[in-house]
Scaffold this active site. Structure first.
Site, PDB file in Angstrom:
ATOM      1  N   PRO A 136      45.017  37.243  38.650  1.00  0.00           N
ATOM      2  CA  PRO A 136      44.533  36.274  39.645  1.00  0.00           C
ATOM      3  C   PRO A 136      43.715  35.101  39.108  1.00  0.00           C
ATOM      4  CG  PRO A 136      43.168  38.233  39.683  1.00  0.00           C
ATOM      5  CD  PRO A 136      44.282  38.500  38.700  1.00  0.00           C
ATOM      6  N   CYS A 137      44.371  34.193  38.423  1.00  0.00           N
ATOM      7  CA  CYS A 137      43.678  33.020  37.910  1.00  0.00           C
ATOM      8  C   CYS A 137      43.222  32.093  39.043  1.00  0.00           C
ATOM      9  CB  CYS A 137      44.544  32.276  36.899  1.00  0.00           C
ATOM     10  SG  CYS A 137      46.197  31.899  37.479  1.00  0.00           S
TER      11      CYS A 137
END
Length: 172
Positions: A136-137
């Site tokens: 989850p950047c």
């Protein structure tokens, strides 16, 4: 030489390209995103891999607003040691929460026993995350909570944070 396979699937944020070895996911890219498929050169179209079925189920659950576990999928992103460490930190950010580039830099400086690290270096690693959404950047924000830099575009970042009911979205 390792063979890489790809398939595509639709999502609420557009067409996604999935890339994998025979049994591990190495990429999820949003159509048109920066650094699209940059960690692999040649791929073979193949829709019937188990890892693709598992990933599509994971993504379906995610886009329904559920919270599938990252470790439900076998991930093998391609990158150097520094990028791998940053991506591992990303995997530890809970749904609905965010972290800054500077906070990630602080974690790494403490681990390595060094005085400082550039938030820009962290930003480069975050930006080159090859497994969008799952690693989850989109949960990484700027110093004052600003929504900066997302390879899939800021509108997609906002969509994903809203989907996760991130508190930061109520302040923007």
């Amino acid at each position: 030489m390792e063979k890489y396979y790809k398939t595509e699937c639709n999502s609420p944020i557009g067409k996604l390209t999935l890339c994998a070895t025979k049994d591990a996911l190495i990429g999820v890219w949003i159509e048109g995103q920066k650094y699209f498929c940059d960690t692999v050169s040649e791929t073979i179209e193949k829709d019937d891999l188990k890892i693709f079925d598992e990933t599509k189920k994971w993504l379906l659950e995610y886009f329904k607003g559920n919270k599938p576990k990252i470790n439900d999928l076998k991930l093998a992103p391609i990158g150097n040691e520094f990028r791998q460490r940053v991506w591992k930190i990303l995997c530890e950010i809970p749904y609905g929460e965010t972290i800054t580039y500077g906070e990630i830099a602080e974690i790494i400086t403490k681990e390595k026993g060094i005085k400082r690290m550039s938030a820009q270096a962290v930003g480069g690693a975050v930006g080159h995350n090859p497994i969008s959404i799952i690693i989850p950047c989109h949960r990484v924000v700027g110093k004052n909570g600003s929504l900066t830099g997302y390879a899939g575009g800021l509108e997609v970042k906002k969509y994903l944070l809203n989907l996760e009911k991130s508190e930061i979205m109520s302040t923007i």
